[in-house]
Design an enzyme around this catalytic site. Structure first.
Site, PDB file in Angstrom:
ATOM      1  CG  ASP A  13       3.782  -2.018  -0.126  1.00  0.00           C
ATOM      2  OD1 ASP A  13       2.860  -2.824  -0.344  1.00  0.00           O
ATOM      3  OD2 ASP A  13       3.766  -0.842  -0.533  1.00  0.00           O
ATOM      4  N   GLY A  14       4.369  -5.076  -1.150  1.00  0.00           N
ATOM      5  CA  GLY A  14       4.647  -5.656  -2.472  1.00  0.00           C
ATOM      6  C   GLY A  14       4.264  -7.118  -2.620  1.00  0.00           C
ATOM      7  CD1 TRP A  18       7.868 -11.590  -5.377  1.00  0.00           C
ATOM      8  CD2 TRP A  18       6.239 -13.106  -5.067  1.00  0.00           C
ATOM      9  NE1 TRP A  18       8.442 -12.837  -5.387  1.00  0.00           N
ATOM     10  CE2 TRP A  18       7.469 -13.786  -5.199  1.00  0.00           C
ATOM     11  CE3 TRP A  18       5.078 -13.848  -4.867  1.00  0.00           C
ATOM     12  CZ2 TRP A  18       7.566 -15.167  -5.128  1.00  0.00           C
ATOM     13  CZ3 TRP A  18       5.169 -15.231  -4.802  1.00  0.00           C
ATOM     14  CH2 TRP A  18       6.405 -15.878  -4.932  1.00  0.00           C
ATOM     15  NE  ARG A  26      -4.144  -8.290  -3.156  1.00  0.00           N
ATOM     16  CZ  ARG A  26      -3.248  -7.310  -3.206  1.00  0.00           C
ATOM     17  NH1 ARG A  26      -2.783  -6.902  -4.370  1.00  0.00           N
ATOM     18  NH2 ARG A  26      -2.832  -6.730  -2.110  1.00  0.00           N
ATOM     19  CG  HIS A  30      -0.802 -11.632   1.439  1.00  0.00           C
ATOM     20  ND1 HIS A  30      -0.170 -10.415   1.509  1.00  0.00           N
ATOM     21  CD2 HIS A  30      -2.043 -11.367   0.936  1.00  0.00           C
ATOM     22  CE1 HIS A  30      -0.984  -9.455   1.071  1.00  0.00           C
ATOM     23  NE2 HIS A  30      -2.117 -10.018   0.713  1.00  0.00           N
ATOM     24  CG  ASN A  61      -3.915  -3.504   5.433  1.00  0.00           C
ATOM     25  OD1 ASN A  61      -2.905  -3.824   6.058  1.00  0.00           O
ATOM     26  ND2 ASN A  61      -3.826  -2.795   4.300  1.00  0.00           N
ATOM     27  NE  ARG A 181       5.370   1.474   1.479  1.00  0.00           N
ATOM     28  CZ  ARG A 181       4.179   1.914   1.804  1.00  0.00           C
ATOM     29  NH1 ARG A 181       4.043   2.951   2.579  1.00  0.00           N
ATOM     30  NH2 ARG A 181       3.087   1.338   1.322  1.00  0.00           N
ATOM     31  CB  SER A 189       1.239   3.531   4.791  1.00  0.00           C
ATOM     32  OG  SER A 189       1.489   3.670   3.429  1.00  0.00           O
TER      33      SER A 189
HETATM   34  C1  FPP Z   1       1.506  -5.457   1.828  1.00  0.00           C
HETATM   35  O1  FPP Z   1       1.564  -6.006   0.537  1.00  0.00           O
HETATM   36  C2  FPP Z   1       1.424  -6.492   2.829  1.00  0.00           C
HETATM   37  C3  FPP Z   1       0.397  -6.641   3.747  1.00  0.00           C
HETATM   38  C4  FPP Z   1      -0.769  -5.768   3.806  1.00  0.00           C
HETATM   39  C5  FPP Z   1       0.390  -7.717   4.717  1.00  0.00           C
HETATM   40  C6  FPP Z   1       1.694  -8.099   5.334  1.00  0.00           C
HETATM   41  C7  FPP Z   1       1.594  -9.542   5.634  1.00  0.00           C
HETATM   42  C8  FPP Z   1       2.575 -10.445   5.471  1.00  0.00           C
HETATM   43  C9  FPP Z   1       3.953 -10.092   5.101  1.00  0.00           C
HETATM   44  C10 FPP Z   1       2.307 -11.892   5.633  1.00  0.00           C
HETATM   45  C11 FPP Z   1       2.106 -12.423   7.013  1.00  0.00           C
HETATM   46  C12 FPP Z   1       2.647 -11.676   8.145  1.00  0.00           C
HETATM   47  C13 FPP Z   1       3.151 -12.217   9.284  1.00  0.00           C
HETATM   48  C14 FPP Z   1       3.532 -11.313  10.385  1.00  0.00           C
HETATM   49  C15 FPP Z   1       3.350 -13.659   9.461  1.00  0.00           C
HETATM   50  P1  FPP Z   1       0.398  -5.657  -0.478  1.00  0.00           P
HETATM   51  O2  FPP Z   1      -0.592  -6.751  -0.458  1.00  0.00           O
HETATM   52  O3  FPP Z   1      -0.171  -4.314  -0.176  1.00  0.00           O
HETATM   53  O4  FPP Z   1       1.174  -5.636  -1.834  1.00  0.00           O
HETATM   54  P2  FPP Z   1       0.811  -4.780  -3.132  1.00  0.00           P
HETATM   55  O5  FPP Z   1       0.991  -3.336  -2.759  1.00  0.00           O
HETATM   56  O6  FPP Z   1       1.813  -5.243  -4.128  1.00  0.00           O
HETATM   57  O7  FPP Z   1      -0.593  -5.115  -3.504  1.00  0.00           O
END
Ligand code: FPP
Length: 239
Positions: A13-14, A18, A26, A30, A61, A181, A189
């Protein structure tokens, strides 16, 4: 020697926060998150972790802006293509949990290709949770078991924990020992609800793109110091 978790699961998460901190979109977060995935997967394999399960995309998501969902799907395909050889080199076996049916065809194809090509690898099992929801997984298992009961394939008295296990998407996944997490949120979650029954939980404020090998090491060391009692008393597990 300190205990090593057999199965680590991570809620990454995050990424969004970031990116926002750097004034970027965003998806930039990722992309950096995908780089962290590569580093952590290889480090976990080096540390002889048997199972690593990553929450890559939840059933919830899909509610994100369409652009972000599309870019995440593209990132998954490109990461799978890019990392495939490194998975082979590191003897990692790829699997997935979740409902693959409603994923874009390209993601499904790439994922199934990598799963097939790595199926004989004997090292760490890397499971990507994709379009995954813990409640949905249990509902689907209950539906399947109910049908078998209705058709007299299983008798209701025989239904036990192993029956549920055998009907989950993730039937080959052992219980989670350590759930990490990132980003400071303290929530599950809807991740691996069945498997985390006795998991040790580790929350860190570090945002996923900033999570390093040292952070993984700290989480494992912290796990090693915990006393896992599984409902017993401290005396029972110590002696
Ligand atoms: C949560 O951060 C992250 C996700 C919903 C996606 C996870 C995906 C990756 C780490 C990238 C690609 C994955 C692979 C397996 C190659 P968020 O967007 O919810 O962050 P926030 O809470 O700060 O908005």
């Amino acid at each position: 020697m300190d205990k090593i978790p057999r199965h680590i699961a991570i809620i990454m998460d995050g990424n969004g926060r970031w990116a926002k901190k750097q004034g970027k979109r965003r998806i930039v977060g990722h992309n950096r998150g995908a780089k962290t995935v590569r580093e952590i997967v290889e480090e976990a394999a080096r540390k002889d972790i048997e199972f690593l399960t990553l929450f890559a995309f939840s059933t919830e998501n899909w509610n994100r802006p369409k652009d972000e969902v599309n870019l995440l799907m593209k990132l998954l395909v490109s990461s799978l293509k890019k990392e495939f050889l490194r998975l082979i080199q590191n003897n990692i076996k790829m699997r997935s949990v979740g409902n693959l049916d409603s994923l874009p065809q390209l993601v499904k194809e790439e994922l199934l290709f990598v799963i097939e090509k790595t199926k004989n690898n004997k090292g760490m099992v890397l499971t990507l949770a994709l379009n995954y929801g813990g409640k949905e997984e249990i509902v689907e298992a209950v539906k399947c078991i109910s049908n078998k009961v209705k058709n007299s394939i299983i008798s209701p008295e025989k239904v036990d924990e192993s029956t549920i296990n055998e009907h989950l998407y993730s039937q080959n996944l052992p219980p989670v020992d350590l759930l990490i997490r990132t980003s400071g949120e303290k929530r599950i979650s809807n991740f691996l609800l069945w498997h985390i029954a006795y998991a040790e939980l580790y929350f860190t404020k570090t945002l996923w793109p900033d999570f390093t090998k040292e952070d993984l090491q700290n989480a494992i060391l912290n796990y090693g110091k915990r006393e896992r009692r599984f409902g017993k008393t401290s005396e029972q597990v110590t002696f």
